[in-house]
Motif scaffolding. Structure first.
Motif, PDB file in Angstrom:
ATOM      1  N   GLN A 144       0.810  -1.212   0.000  1.00  0.00           N
ATOM      2  CA  GLN A 144       0.000   0.000   0.000  1.00  0.00           C
ATOM      3  C   GLN A 144       0.845   1.266   0.000  1.00  0.00           C
ATOM      4  O   GLN A 144       2.024   1.259   0.367  1.00  0.00           O
ATOM      5  CB  GLN A 144      -0.975   0.019   1.183  1.00  0.00           C
ATOM      6  CG  GLN A 144      -0.347  -0.105   2.547  1.00  0.00           C
ATOM      7  CD  GLN A 144      -1.395  -0.098   3.650  1.00  0.00           C
ATOM      8  OE1 GLN A 144      -2.292   0.747   3.668  1.00  0.00           O
ATOM      9  NE2 GLN A 144      -1.294  -1.038   4.584  1.00  0.00           N
ATOM     10  N   ALA A 170      -3.499   4.153  -2.049  1.00  0.00           N
ATOM     11  CA  ALA A 170      -3.713   3.012  -2.936  1.00  0.00           C
ATOM     12  C   ALA A 170      -3.261   1.740  -2.231  1.00  0.00           C
ATOM     13  O   ALA A 170      -2.398   1.784  -1.357  1.00  0.00           O
ATOM     14  CB  ALA A 170      -2.961   3.191  -4.249  1.00  0.00           C
ATOM     15  N   ARG A 183      -8.007   2.234  -5.425  1.00  0.00           N
ATOM     16  CA  ARG A 183      -7.867   3.684  -5.215  1.00  0.00           C
ATOM     17  C   ARG A 183      -8.734   3.976  -4.003  1.00  0.00           C
ATOM     18  O   ARG A 183      -9.947   3.919  -4.079  1.00  0.00           O
ATOM     19  CB  ARG A 183      -8.337   4.445  -6.454  1.00  0.00           C
ATOM     20  CG  ARG A 183      -8.245   5.976  -6.347  1.00  0.00           C
ATOM     21  CD  ARG A 183      -8.780   6.603  -7.630  1.00  0.00           C
ATOM     22  NE  ARG A 183      -8.733   8.054  -7.624  1.00  0.00           N
ATOM     23  CZ  ARG A 183      -9.723   8.830  -7.186  1.00  0.00           C
ATOM     24  NH1 ARG A 183     -10.844   8.281  -6.710  1.00  0.00           N
ATOM     25  NH2 ARG A 183      -9.603  10.146  -7.218  1.00  0.00           N
ATOM     26  N   HIS A 184      -8.100   4.283  -2.886  1.00  0.00           N
ATOM     27  CA  HIS A 184      -8.765   4.102  -1.593  1.00  0.00           C
ATOM     28  C   HIS A 184      -9.655   5.270  -1.170  1.00  0.00           C
ATOM     29  O   HIS A 184      -9.297   6.442  -1.305  1.00  0.00           O
ATOM     30  CB  HIS A 184      -7.716   3.839  -0.516  1.00  0.00           C
ATOM     31  CG  HIS A 184      -8.197   2.927   0.555  1.00  0.00           C
ATOM     32  ND1 HIS A 184      -8.985   3.354   1.596  1.00  0.00           N
ATOM     33  CD2 HIS A 184      -8.026   1.596   0.745  1.00  0.00           C
ATOM     34  CE1 HIS A 184      -9.274   2.332   2.385  1.00  0.00           C
ATOM     35  NE2 HIS A 184      -8.694   1.245   1.885  1.00  0.00           N
ATOM     36  N   MET A 226      -3.505   6.364 -12.934  1.00  0.00           N
ATOM     37  CA  MET A 226      -2.927   5.157 -12.340  1.00  0.00           C
ATOM     38  C   MET A 226      -3.107   4.014 -13.331  1.00  0.00           C
ATOM     39  O   MET A 226      -4.227   3.677 -13.716  1.00  0.00           O
ATOM     40  CB  MET A 226      -3.595   4.812 -11.007  1.00  0.00           C
ATOM     41  CG  MET A 226      -3.047   3.531 -10.370  1.00  0.00           C
ATOM     42  SD  MET A 226      -3.601   3.260  -8.655  1.00  0.00           S
ATOM     43  CE  MET A 226      -5.369   2.948  -8.917  1.00  0.00           C
ATOM     44  N   MET A 242      -5.060  11.619  -8.418  1.00  0.00           N
ATOM     45  CA  MET A 242      -4.336  10.597  -7.668  1.00  0.00           C
ATOM     46  C   MET A 242      -3.484  11.232  -6.569  1.00  0.00           C
ATOM     47  O   MET A 242      -2.475  10.680  -6.133  1.00  0.00           O
ATOM     48  CB  MET A 242      -3.451   9.770  -8.610  1.00  0.00           C
ATOM     49  CG  MET A 242      -4.213   8.753  -9.429  1.00  0.00           C
ATOM     50  SD  MET A 242      -5.164   7.546  -8.457  1.00  0.00           S
ATOM     51  CE  MET A 242      -3.906   6.782  -7.451  1.00  0.00           C
TER      52      MET A 242
END
Length: 298
Positions: A144, A170, A183-184, A226, A242
């Motif tokens: 991560q 991420a 993609r958090h 990404m 991002m």
């Protein structure tokens, strides 16, 4: 009686010598030169010998117990060159705050870096044994990117996200259906899972997976992107923000990190090998030209 006293003294002396062999760096929570604990020097040697860009010096995560030497070791079973890093977590092997928050882990972390508006290439290869069971709803993070936010502004927070100073940007993780790159929502307040490998097609466990990720860390929706490749094939092609301008630095971490562990009382011991850790400004920084040329589609 005299014989008993002599045996007791010998036993105490042996214990004292064994304890003295372990030198702990209490300020970082990690072991420096360790006998019986995690030897981070050997881990860094593997990463440096692979020579894939500038990852920086790895450290043991502060919530991984440095005394549990079996949790992070070196292995002759490798993807690149001669050795890999083996992570292992047994049921009940939590440490520090993780024991209070339903988590178990064996992780290493890398230095924090300013990546604003930079294009960066990352690489990680991982192997999870074939006999591993899908343990959903317990979560399993493999790799991560975390983002540091110096201060949380009230008008920046949203319900359920942006509430802490250390946020997931991420993540590669094991989900119910397979392995995904996420993609958090921690940072972006919108959770997007991009499938990499499917359990249903038996793509996930029992084989090495080589993941190459290309990210433009921009908050601009027209500039940020990404892309991710699994074993040379593109599986993710996202265009959009991002990054966030509130971020100061980001860092990479990898290993076994499980959350919601109470959901799986049958979780037992989990194992994973990690290799080919890399980070650089171009694909050629993290892989040879042949590997980069074969990435498809671009």
């Amino acid at each position: 009686m005299i014989k008993f006293v002599l045996l007791l003294l010998l036993s105490l002396a042996a214990t004292s010598q064994a304890t003295a062999a372990i030198k702990w760096n209490n300020s970082s929570g990690s072991a420096s030169s360790v006998e019986g604990g995690i030897d981070i020097g050997k881990i860094n040697k593997i990463i440096n010998e692979d020579g894939l860009g500038a990852m920086g010096e790895a450290k043991i995560h502060s919530r991984t117990n440095p005394k549990n030497g079996e949790q992070i070791t070196t292995s002759d079973f490798s993807f690149l060159n001669e050795k890999s890093i083996k992570f292992q977590v047994a049921e009940g092997q939590c440490f520090d705050e993780d024991c209070k928050t339903d988590r178990e882990r064996a992780e290493i972390t890398f230095p924090k870096k300013d990546m604003k508006n930079k294009e960066v290439w990352f690489r990680v290869a991982f192997f999870i044994p074939k006999e591993t069971q899908v343990m959903w709803p317990m979560r399993w993070s493999i790799w991560q990117i975390k983002a540091d936010v110096p201060s949380i502004k009230e008008d920046w927070k949203e319900e359920g996200c942006r509430t802490e100073k250390n946020l997931v940007l991420a993540m590669i993780n094991v989900k119910k259906s397979g392995v995904s790159l996420t993609r958090h929502g921690d940072l972006f307040c919108e959770h997007r899972d991009f499938p990499l490998a499917s359990h249903y097609h038996k793509e996930t466990f029992g084989k090495w997976h080589d993941v190459i990720i290309n990210i433009k860390f921009s908050a601009n929706s027209e500039e940020g992107f990404m892309k991710a490749y699994l074993n040379g094939k593109r599986r993710v092609n996202f265009k959009g923000p991002m990054y966030d301008n509130e971020i100061s630095k980001i860092n990479v971490r990898t290993g076994i990190y499980n959350t919601f562990i109470k959901e799986r009382s049958d979780r037992g011991t989990r194992q994973m090998h990690v290799d080919a850790l890399g980070m650089g400004e171009s694909c050629e920084d993290i892989a040879d030209k042949k590997t980069c040329d074969k990435l498809s589609p671009k």
